[in-house]
Motif scaffolding. Structure first.
Motif, PDB file in Angstrom:
ATOM      1  N   ARG A 122      -3.362   7.005  -3.617  1.00 19.08           N
ATOM      2  CA  ARG A 122      -3.122   5.778  -2.863  1.00 19.08           C
ATOM      3  C   ARG A 122      -3.277   4.748  -3.948  1.00 19.08           C
ATOM      4  N   ASP A 145      -3.164   0.318  -3.756  1.00 19.01           N
ATOM      5  CA  ASP A 145      -3.190  -0.884  -3.136  1.00 19.01           C
ATOM      6  C   ASP A 145      -2.937  -2.048  -3.913  1.00 19.01           C
ATOM      7  N   THR A 201       0.864  -1.188   0.133  1.00 19.23           N
ATOM      8  CA  THR A 201      -0.093  -0.080  -0.068  1.00 19.23           C
ATOM      9  C   THR A 201       0.922   1.054  -0.120  1.00 19.23           C
ATOM     10  N   SER A 215       0.451   5.637   0.156  1.00 16.59           N
ATOM     11  CA  SER A 215      -0.409   6.603   0.143  1.00 16.59           C
ATOM     12  C   SER A 215       0.281   8.015   0.348  1.00 16.59           C
TER      13      SER A 215
END
Length: 685
Positions: A295, A297, A284, A286
């Motif tokens: 962001r 993921d 992840t 961010s």
């Protein structure tokens, strides 16, 4: 049945082998099948030698940064830049099973416990047919056999983290071990006046574990079952007097692997090895610049199978055949700026805000590579010729071929096969018992990363990138454990994935595959193998790595280009004392200078005007590290080891990045770590 499961069943069917009769029980330890002759370009370091290297804090995996052909990575990245290839183009394997990274975040630790490692080998390029799916090099970590009697282990702690290991013999044929590590450097710094160090060197929070069970199935048969994993988290904030210009970045990543390795030796140069594996990777990213977040993921299931067979066919011929398959099934969710995270070749300045183009995407991607391979070792007097071929077939699948612009459009996916034929060849001429000449070359292919197959931030129609490797070298054995090597290398890379240069790219074509690259150079290595307590090496690599687009006549410097990298590392054991020192020198990496600026009225900020891409360099890096270790026997097989590892003994303030004032009129440098002392204690039993 989905394509993914059908592909897995095909892999199992293709690698089915006849049952092997168990041998009689014996106390003889199982050994792996003899491998082909050493790769023409490779550097192997035993765990015993690597753990005494200054600057590694006893971490065997960190020795890779000091090997020839490896550029110094950016501060706090832990990236591997090998022979001018991008960090993502070099693979890391543990017992033949790929893992996503060798190091925890910031590069402070490797992800494997050193007590489970037997040897670390770097192959920067021009390697044989048994490995592929990469344009760069490979790092291969071999684990050591578990001790076959008693209970052993250790408990230790240093400035960075605490770790422990327990290994036990469960019987005459079974052994098991478990180990874990947990970091606390962030908490330690937060309790001191050094908490602001995280503004320029992100402090990681990490942990890892490994568990293994080993079984002797017979005199020449063994089965190992290994579970390993790691987790990392990094938080970084670049503060500003204006809250709208405060920049934050948080990363979290982890992986798990479960694999079983069956080995059977059938003769002096014959054997079989089969390693199925499965696992899960997660990451992840961010970031935010004021109120503008980005962001990414990525969650990926990993699976595969590696099988090999080696047999001697007469006095002059050895054949090696195998099958290597690896699959990645990913779910990707991404939203934010189109220019984050940055790619190699992007022209930007440290700390600058991202572009205003903000969008979002969610999709799945599946990349599978199935590759049978074959090589022959043909000995013709003093000459050994090793031709090989790797037949790779990549399956590329995705859930969306076009963006979901309306939010209600039905998903139209894609599925295609991308085959490749990768010939490999190496030649070794043993002119005298002490002098050998070596040459190697081959073709290599690499599939696009799953995250690049998205229809919004990437391009679903991306294919394979390819590279040509060539090397020529000489190796001299000088006696008394001394050896010298010189190797010239060349890499030519084509169909590289780069960001589109169009102001308004076509739909589902944010990335294009028209990048080209080349790298070439010489590497020198003078090495002293461990003997009489003394070991070490002097390595020097002079190289050039460049990139260009089809419309460009001239090449530009690669973002990680380092023309000169020198490492001198020595360690000496004197009784219960161990002393070590390491000196490193590396050219600064290229940067694109800011030659002016203009004021953006709409966004109320200054914007940079760039000069020629990568036309200036950071100042050269150099650093001296030292290590001292003392052993104290405590009786009944218990030993206490105390260590002090000091990085940057001379307190040299190395420049790590170019920084500018908000109006871009004044340029400065971001300095690296000061002197850092790592104190450790370890109790072994």
């Amino acid at each position: 049945m989905s394509h993914r499961w059908r592909a897995l069943l095909v892999l199992i069917a293709l690698t089915w082998t006849r049952p092997v009769r168990a041998q009689e029980a014996s106390e003889v330890r199982v050994r792996a099948a003899p491998r082909p002759p050493r790769e023409p370009v490779s550097t192997s370091v035993s765990a015993e030698q690597a753990r005494h290297l200054a600057g590694t804090q006893g971490d065997v995996g960190k020795v890779v940064d000091s090997l020839p052909g490896v550029a110094r990575p950016p501060l706090g990245s832990g990236q591997l830049v090998v022979w001018g290839s991008a960090p993502a183009d070099t693979r890391v394997y543990v017992d033949g099973v790929e893992i996503p990274a060798l190091y925890h975040g910031s590069g402070l630790r490797s992800v494997l416990n050193s007590d489970l490692v037997s040897q670390v080998t770097l192959l920067p390029g021009a390697f044989g047919a048994d490995f592929g799916r990469t344009l760069g090099g490979t790092v291969r970590v071999e684990t050591r056999p578990l001790r076959d009697e008693g209970v052993h282990g250790y408990a230790g702690a240093d400035t960075f983290d605490a770790s422990g290991l327990v290994s036990a013999a469960l019987g005459p044929r079974a052994r098991a071990a478990v180990t874990a590590r947990y970091s606390y450097l962030d908490a330690l710094l937060a309790a001191t006046s050094a908490r602001d160090i995280g503004d320029y060197f992100p402090i990681p929070r990490y942990r890892d574990y490994q568990a293994r069970a080993a079984f002797d199935l017979g005199e020449k048969e063994s089965l190992d079952v290994t579970l390993l994993g790691a987790h990392d988290a990094l938080d970084r904030t670049v503060a500003s007097a204006d809250p709208a210009k405060t920049r934050t970045e948080s990363t979290e990543s982890g992986f798990h692997r479960l694999y079983a390795r069956y080995k059977r030796t059938t003769g002096e140069a014959e054997g079989i090895e089969v390693t199925p594996f499965a696992g899960y990777d997660q990451s992840t990213l961010s970031t935010s610049f004021g109120a503008q977040p980005t962001r990414l993921d990525v969650g990926s299931y990993r699976y595969g199978l590696r099988a090999s067979y080696r047999a001697r066919l007469g006095r002059r011929l050895v054949v090696s055949a195998g099958f290597d398959a690896s699959g990645t099934a990913s779910r990707i969710t991404r939203r934010g700026s189109l220019t984050l995270p940055p790619r190699e070749g992007d022209v930007a300045v440290f700390g600058a805000p991202p572009s205003d183009d903000v969008t979002a995407d969610e999709f799945t991607a599946h990349v599978l590579d199935a590759a049978p391979h074959l090589s022959l070792d043909v000995r013709l007097g003093d000459v050994t010729v090793t031709p090989g071929v790797r037949l790779e077939t990549f399956l590329l699948e995705g859930s969306r071929l076009t963006p979901n612009v309306t939010g209600q459009a039905p998903a139209v996916g894609f599925s295609r096969l991308e085959p490749s034929i990768d010939p490999r060849l190496s030649v070794r001429y043993q002119m005298t018992p002490r002098v050998a000449f070596l040459a190697a070359g081959g073709v290599y292919h690499q599939a696009p990363e799953p995250v690049d197959l998205g229809a919004v931030f990437g391009t679903p129609t991306l294919g394979l990138s390819r590279a040509l490797h060539a090397s020529l070298g000489e190796r001299i054995t000088l006696g008394s454990g001394l050896s010298a090597e010189v190797t010239g290398f060349y890499k030519s890379m084509h169909d590289l994935v780069v960001r589109s240069r169009e102001v308004n790219p076509r739909i589902a074509h944010a990335l294009v595959q028209d990048g080209e690259g080349r790298s070439y150079g010489l590497q020198f290595l003078v090495r002293r193998e461990l003997g009489h307590g003394l070991s070490g090496w002097l390595s020097y690599t002079v190289s050039r790595s460049e990139r260009r687009y089809p419309e460009q006549v001239r090449y530009r410097l690669f973002d990680f280009d380092q023309p000169h990298v020198l490492v001198l590392a020595l360690s000496q054991e004197l009784g219960r004392w161990v002393f070590g020192a390491r000196f490193r020198y590396a050219s600064g990496m290229p940067r694109t200078p800011v030659v002016g600026s203009y004021y953006d009225v709409v966004n109320d900020r200054s914007e940079p005007i760039f000069g020629a891409q990568n036309s200036v360099r950071l100042p050269a890096f150099y650093q001296l590290d030292a290590r001292v270790e003392r052993m104290f026997p405590l009786g009944r097989g218990v030993t206490l080891a105390l260590s002090l590892d000091v990085q940057n003994v001379t307190y040299h303030e190395n420049a790590e990045e170019l920084v500018y004032t908000p109006d871009f009129r004044t340029r400065g440098t971001l300095r690296g770590l000061p002197t850092l002392a790592v104190v450790g204690a370890r109790v072994e039993f």
